[in-house]
Design an enzyme around this catalytic site. Sequence first.
Site, PDB file in Angstrom:
ATOM      1  N   HIS A  67       0.818  -1.206   0.000  1.00 32.40           N
ATOM      2  CA  HIS A  67       0.000   0.000   0.000  1.00 32.40           C
ATOM      3  C   HIS A  67       0.855   1.261   0.000  1.00 32.40           C
ATOM      4  O   HIS A  67       0.497   2.261  -0.625  1.00 32.40           O
ATOM      5  CB  HIS A  67      -0.920  -0.016   1.226  1.00 32.40           C
ATOM      6  CG  HIS A  67      -2.004   1.009   1.181  1.00 32.40           C
ATOM      7  ND1 HIS A  67      -3.120   0.881   0.397  1.00 32.40           N
ATOM      8  CD2 HIS A  67      -2.144   2.199   1.818  1.00 32.40           C
ATOM      9  CE1 HIS A  67      -3.910   1.927   0.562  1.00 32.40           C
ATOM     10  NE2 HIS A  67      -3.335   2.748   1.415  1.00 32.40           N
ATOM     11  N   GLU A 113      -8.049   7.956  -4.975  1.00 35.04           N
ATOM     12  CA  GLU A 113      -7.467   6.883  -4.167  1.00 35.04           C
ATOM     13  C   GLU A 113      -8.510   5.823  -3.883  1.00 35.04           C
ATOM     14  O   GLU A 113      -9.713   6.050  -4.029  1.00 35.04           O
ATOM     15  CB  GLU A 113      -6.903   7.427  -2.847  1.00 35.04           C
ATOM     16  CG  GLU A 113      -5.457   7.856  -2.929  1.00 35.04           C
ATOM     17  CD  GLU A 113      -4.766   7.804  -1.574  1.00 35.04           C
ATOM     18  OE1 GLU A 113      -5.467   7.639  -0.561  1.00 35.04           O
ATOM     19  OE2 GLU A 113      -3.537   7.938  -1.541  1.00 35.04           O
ATOM     20  N   HIS A 144     -10.260   2.890  -1.252  1.00 34.76           N
ATOM     21  CA  HIS A 144     -10.498   2.451   0.124  1.00 34.76           C
ATOM     22  C   HIS A 144     -11.343   1.186   0.058  1.00 34.76           C
ATOM     23  O   HIS A 144     -12.425   1.093   0.622  1.00 34.76           O
ATOM     24  CB  HIS A 144     -11.190   3.546   0.947  1.00 34.76           C
ATOM     25  CG  HIS A 144     -10.562   3.739   2.291  1.00 34.76           C
ATOM     26  ND1 HIS A 144     -11.267   3.842   3.460  1.00 34.76           N
ATOM     27  CD2 HIS A 144      -9.257   3.817   2.663  1.00 34.76           C
ATOM     28  CE1 HIS A 144     -10.438   3.994   4.481  1.00 34.76           C
ATOM     29  NE2 HIS A 144      -9.212   3.993   4.021  1.00 34.76           N
ATOM     30  N   GLN A 174     -10.638   2.555  10.101  1.00 34.96           N
ATOM     31  CA  GLN A 174     -10.666   3.798  10.852  1.00 34.96           C
ATOM     32  C   GLN A 174     -12.092   4.339  10.965  1.00 34.96           C
ATOM     33  O   GLN A 174     -12.951   4.028  10.152  1.00 34.96           O
ATOM     34  CB  GLN A 174      -9.789   4.852  10.170  1.00 34.96           C
ATOM     35  CG  GLN A 174      -8.429   4.343   9.743  1.00 34.96           C
ATOM     36  CD  GLN A 174      -8.393   3.887   8.295  1.00 34.96           C
ATOM     37  OE1 GLN A 174      -9.301   3.235   7.820  1.00 34.96           O
ATOM     38  NE2 GLN A 174      -7.321   4.225   7.614  1.00 34.96           N
ATOM     39  N   SER A 178      -5.743   6.715  12.945  1.00 32.30           N
ATOM     40  CA  SER A 178      -6.818   7.619  13.354  1.00 32.30           C
ATOM     41  C   SER A 178      -6.920   8.748  12.342  1.00 32.30           C
ATOM     42  O   SER A 178      -5.921   9.211  11.786  1.00 32.30           O
ATOM     43  CB  SER A 178      -6.537   8.193  14.744  1.00 32.30           C
ATOM     44  OG  SER A 178      -6.546   7.171  15.718  1.00 32.30           O
ATOM     45  N   GLY A 186      -2.046   9.538  -8.341  1.00 31.62           N
ATOM     46  CA  GLY A 186      -2.717   8.251  -8.454  1.00 31.62           C
ATOM     47  C   GLY A 186      -2.444   7.335  -7.280  1.00 31.62           C
ATOM     48  O   GLY A 186      -1.866   7.723  -6.264  1.00 31.62           O
TER      49      GLY A 186
END
Length: 728
Positions: free
Chosen positions: A44, A88, A90, A240, A313, A531
């Site tokens: 990552h 991005e 997730h 998170q 966090s 990117g």
Amino acid sequence: MQNLQEILKKHKLTQQEYENIKDILQREPNLLEIGIFSAMWSEHCSYKSSKKYLSGFPTKAPWVIQGPGENAGVIDITGGYSAVFKVESHNHPSFIEPVAGAATGVGGIMRDVFTMGARPVASLDSIRFGRIDRQDDTGKLHRFLLKGVVKGIGGYGNCMGVPTIGGETTFDDCYDGNILVNAFTLGIAKTDEIFYGRAEGIGNPVIYVGSKTGRDGLGGAVMSSDSFDEESKSLRPTVQIGDPFSEKLLLEACLELFKKDLIVGIQDMGAAGLTSSSFEMAGRSGSGMIMHLDKVPMRELGMTPYELMLSESQERMLICAKKGCEKQVLEIFEKWEIDASVIGEVTDTGMMELYWYKERCAYIPIAPITEKAPVLDREIKKPQYLKEVDRDYHPKIDSLKEVFMQMLGSIDIANKSYIYNQYDSMVQANTIVGVGNGDASVIRVKENNTALAMTIFSPITYCYLNPKEGGKIAVACAGRKCVSRGARPLAISDCLNFGNPTNPEVMWQFKEATDGIKEACEKLKTPVVSGNVSLYNQTNDKDIYPTPTIVTVGLNKDVQKVLTSALQKEDSELILFGDLKEDFGGSLIQKLMERKIFGKSPTIDLEKELRLWDLILQANNDNLILSAKAVGKGGIAMALAKMAILGNKGFEVNTGVKPHLLFAESQSLMIVETQNSDLLLKMANKFQISAQILGKVKIDKNIILDSLQLDLDEIGKVYYESFEKCLD
């Protein structure tokens, strides 16, 4: 320290990587140092499997101010202003916890943008799920996931006051075990007021600002660098939890800070939290850094240095301030009721020195961890499945009306108002063309009276059948959608979502797709400025289709010349630009009729694509176009239907082609509405683009498409109501 092999397994480190760590440190690492290396060398954060193939991306142009390597890319949009943007992923967190995962994805990408000194003004999203139109448990699960992801995106963006003006939603069995949530944000900044993520200047203070650090998100970067299996349900603590109200305060405080000459650099604490932000800031400048972790604001009792360095966090930043300006910086954040604390300083040692109540707990050279992360040369192999799908496909249509209506009401085409009605697309009052209006979305840049078009797109089925051609088409089609708004495409941001890189077939897909993207960006003059790579999108050994998500940003210098896809005037003529071919491999009609994907994907001539762009932009500049629509999924039949529905006007069209070609997904096609067909046809000849008058716009509610006659209200009902019925 517990058993070494267990520690390495937990941290996803190989024995060879551990030996490299010992060579760098010249000693055995402690647990904190192992955790730091693990995060920084994760897929990552380090791109160790993909870096080899990213190096050839075109990244420069006269209008590019900042390319890859910073928090976000920056391009010049004239008048002393710049657009700052990035997309991005997730994905893993959103599958584990859809509301929180999607929300923090939005929050993270917004921080990447305002960290650069830009106020976020628009967001897009690309979300992909398994087929929600199934009645089995998987269909039920993905309806739940969709609703959660939409709630997370809308809730965070709405609270931040940033409009979500467009997006893309697709459904396929390949996402059954691994949904994709890609978030994009664009901000506007003065060109001479861009900030960068650097920490330099001996003795300059390092300041932590934002929410207190807790244990949420521990191991998030490492978790995102692994595939899913049945045990993945236990990963929920790695997701998170975001607070958009805290982020809104952080945004306003940072923008106030940027107006004063108080700081050297600033970095978002994203993946790997305090670890990545501190090492990257010092690494970019060749500096060293001392940090006193006991001074970090903490949300929980008994936290350890390991937890403080690796927590993810949300709503936190790391600032390198100018020496002597600490008090002024702290006062700004105190005014906005945000925690802020001086936790360290910049040195010239090239080392990261971490202290815990005055005792040194880690001592790591910065350059090797940021610049010498492992670069893997993974095995590649052409997928076996390509032999199985390599056959021609030509659909046979028994009932043109039945196919037309089935396609219009499918979850792939039907209007997604259920989704976008949960997003505030008009806040800030600059949205010209918003979500649900087809092709690219457009905002007004009031600072210089221009317009920015942006769209997000990936042709997943084409990428499955031919990743290289799919990569080209992704860039070209995203650009074409901006051109249909009258905007010249300037640059792209990419989010490369692929399966498990340990699978040689996946790495072959990655290589081919990136080769296609490189070629398209080079020929279409749309460099990559930012990117993200998301690998390990795999569950129980099932990889997703190659999904290179492309966001194109284009500029229209005249805000009065923004085009829409809605039909405008009675008796105006409809012209098709481009060549219609037998392109059905990976098409929507194939997916609906055969329930599987096979055959040859469409191919694209990039030089012809660029000529089409030049033609449309010149014609729009000469006031020859009333409306325009890029032809994509579902072919010219669906493009015409959407133009009629959006404009609430009928048409009479006679294409002269065989019925199945109405649904062909050939590339470099555009439909325009005009009252100057003679001039447009002459111009098309000049640009060497095929052109055909299809028919005329009608004020009544009848649609005549070759032998097909339909009522506009009837097809509008199917288009607007089918998706929500599926969810119910």
